[in-house]
Design an enzyme around this catalytic site. Structure first.
Site, PDB file in Angstrom:
ATOM      1  CG  ASP A   1      -1.938  -1.119   1.200  1.00  0.00           C
ATOM      2  OD1 ASP A   1      -1.954  -1.867   0.232  1.00  0.00           O
ATOM      3  OD2 ASP A   1      -2.706  -1.234   2.173  1.00  0.00           O
TER       4      ASP A   1
ATOM      5  CD  GLU B   1      -1.732  -2.889  -6.529  1.00  0.00           C
ATOM      6  OE1 GLU B   1      -1.843  -1.725  -6.939  1.00  0.00           O
ATOM      7  OE2 GLU B   1      -2.606  -3.473  -5.842  1.00  0.00           O
TER       8      GLU B   1
END
Length: 421
Positions: A15, A278
Site C-alpha cells: 500500500d 502489487e
C-alpha cells in the site's frame, strides 16, 4: 495542482509502496504539489531511505510527507484533489473541510486484471454528507486507470542491463561475497526472492539445480548452469537451512531490505524474479525479465480468480504458467474456471508442441506442493521454455511501455472533471 494522498499501512509494504511511487511521479512528471499522509512513516522509510522516521512533516523527493495519526489537532486545508488509497477515509475534520473546499475525491483501488474493473472505473459514489467520491481502478486495459510506470524507467533499465560492470558494482554494493560475485560473473542464473511466509521457498534450490537446464559452454557442464538466489533479510528464513548442499552450484545469499530505487536495480540485474503483492509485481514486470508472482491471499480463494485473470493477459508459455500456479498453491485451478474449487483438469500445449492434461483431486499438501514447484521450475527453465518465457517478458514490457501510466491517466481524469466544473 495540489493533491492530498492518504495511505494506511495494512500489514506489508504494498500500500505504502504504491502511494509513494504515485506521489513521486505526480510531483516529478506533472508538477503537482503532493502531500502524502502516512500512518506508518518508519515503514515508508524502508522504501524511502532518505526519509526521517521521527519527523511529523518533511519533504522528500519534492513530496511533502505528513505523519498521520488520529490525535492531530491542526490540519491543513484540502488540496484540489484528495486521493484515499484503498478505501482509507481521510480524518473526520479533513472531511468536514472538504465540504467547504469541494475537492475532487478519488478512491484509488487495488489492481486487478478482471474484466469487471473497466465497468467500475471512474464511477461516482454519493456520500451521506453530499460529497461525491470517484472510484479509480488501476488496470491493464485502456478503459481503466492504467499502471504505475515512470516515463524514464525503460531508459534507465536498459542502460544498466547493457553494462555488466555497472551491474557488478551494484551487486557488490549489496555486500555479496567475492565468491558469490565470481559465480555470477561466470554465468550463474541470478534469481531474486521476495515472498510471503507461506511460499514454498524451500523447493527452489532443487528446481534451479535441475541439470535439464542448458549449461554454459565450458562452464559447469556436468551439473548444468549454476544459480544464485538473493533474498532480503527476514524473507523466507527457512531457505537458509534448506537442503542446499546436494544441489551443486545453487547458492543462497542474503541481502539488505532495499529501498524502491535499489530494488528496481536489483530486479533489472536478475534473470528471474520471484515477487509478491502489487508493487514489487509490477516492478518485476517492468524489468522485462521472467517473473513469478505470489498474489496476496484473499478469502474464498478470490485471489486465485485474480491470478487467472492476469495469467490470461500475460499469456506466458505453458511451463511458466504451471510454475506460477504451483507457486500460489493452485496447480489445479484451470484457466477460465472462475472458481476456487480444488478439482480441475486443464489441457495445455507446451513449448515442445506436446499436449498434456493435468488434474488433481485435492489441493496438494506441503510436501506434494514442494515437489510440484520443483518440477514446475525445472520445466520452466528448460531451454525452449526459458527462451519463450524471456521473449514473452520483453514483449509484455514493450506493450505497456507505449501506454499512458496510472499517473498520466489520473491527471487526465482530474483535468476532465475540472473542465466540467
Amino acid at each position: 495542482m495540489r493533491a492530498d494522498i492518504f495511505c494506511k499501512r495494512v500489514d506489508n509494504y504494498g500500500d505504502i509502496g504504491v502511494c509513494w511511487r504515485l506521489a513521486r511521479q505526480l510531483t516529478a512528471e506533472h508538477g503537482w504539489h503532493v502531500r502524502l499522509w502516512v500512518d506508518d512513516v518508519p515503514a515508508l522509510c524502508r522504501l524511502a531511505p532518505r526519509a526521517d522516521p521521527g519527523a511529523a512533516t518533511q519533504t522528500v523527493d519534492g513530496v511533502e510527507l505528513i505523519a498521520w495519526h488520529d490525535t492531530m489537532r491542526t490540519l491543513p486545508a484540502p488540496g484540489d484533489v484528495v486521493i484515499e488509497a484503498f478505501a482509507c477515509d481521510p480524518p473526520p475534520a479533513f472531511r468536514t473541510a472538504m465540504r467547504t473546499n469541494r475537492p475532487l475525491w478519488l478512491n484509488l483501488e487495488y489492481l486487478s486484471a478482471e474484466d469487471w474493473v473497466a465497468s467500475c472505473h471512474g464511477l461516482p459514489s454519493l456520500q451521506a454528507d453530499g460529497l461525491s467520491k470517484y472510484f479509480f481502478f488501476p488496470g491493464f486495459t485502456p478503459d481503466t486507470g492504467g499502471l504505475p510506470r515512470e516515463k524514464n524507467l525503460g531508459v534507465q533499465r536498459d542502460a544498466l542491463q547493457r553494462q555488466r560492470g555497472a551491474q557488478r558494482d551494484f551487486l557488490a554494493g549489496l555486500g555479496l561475497p567475492a565468491a558469490v560475485l565470481a559465480q555470477w560473473e561466470t554465468g550463474a542464473l541470478l534469481t531474486t526472492l521476495f515472498c510471503y511466509p507461506d511460499a514454498p521457498a524451500a523447493a527452489l534450490p532443487a528446481g534451479l539445480f535441475a541439470p535439464a537446464r542448458a549449461p554454459l559452454p565450458g562452464v559447469w557442464s556436468d551439473a548444468g548452469r549454476p544459480a544464485l538466489i538473493l533474498v532480503p533479510e527476514g524473507v523466507a528464513p527457512g531457505l537458509d537451512t534448506a537442503a542446499i548442499a546436494p544441489h551443486y552450484g545453487v547458492t543462497v545469499a542474503r541481502i539488505p531490505f532495499l529501498g524502491q530505487d535499489d530494488y528496481d536495480r536489483l530486479l533489472w540485474c536478475a534473470d528471474l524474479n520471484f515477487v509478491r503483492g502489487e508493487d514489487s509485481f509490477l516492478r518485476a514486470a517492468w524489468a522485462a525479465r521472467p517473473l513469478v508472482w505470489q498474489i496476496y491471499v484473499q478469502e474464498e480463494q478470490a485471489h486465485l480468480v485474480k491470478l487467472q485473470a492476469w495469467l490470461a493477459r500475460y499469456n506466458p508459455p505453458a511451463e511458466a504458467r504451471t510454475l506460477i500456479e504451483a507457486w500460489n498453491g493452485s496447480p489445479a485451478l484451470g484457466a477460465g474456471t472462475g472458481t476456487g474449487t480444488d478439482t480441475a483438469t486443464r489441457t495445455t500445449t507446451n513449448t515442445t508442441g506436446a499436449t498434456t492434461s493435468t488434474g488433481m483431486d485435492t489441493a496438494p499438501g506441503a510436501d506434494a506442493l514442494a515437489s510440484t514447484v520443483t518440477a514446475a521450475l525445472a520445466g520452466a527453465l528448460a531451454p525452449a521454455a526459458w527462451e519463450a518465457w524471456r521473449a514473452r517478458a520483453k514483449a509484455w514490457d514493450a506493450d505497456y511501455a507505449q501506454q499512458p501510466s496510472l499517473a498520466d491517466r489520473l491527471v487526465a481524469f482530474c483535468a476532465k472533471h475540472r473542465e466540467k466544473g
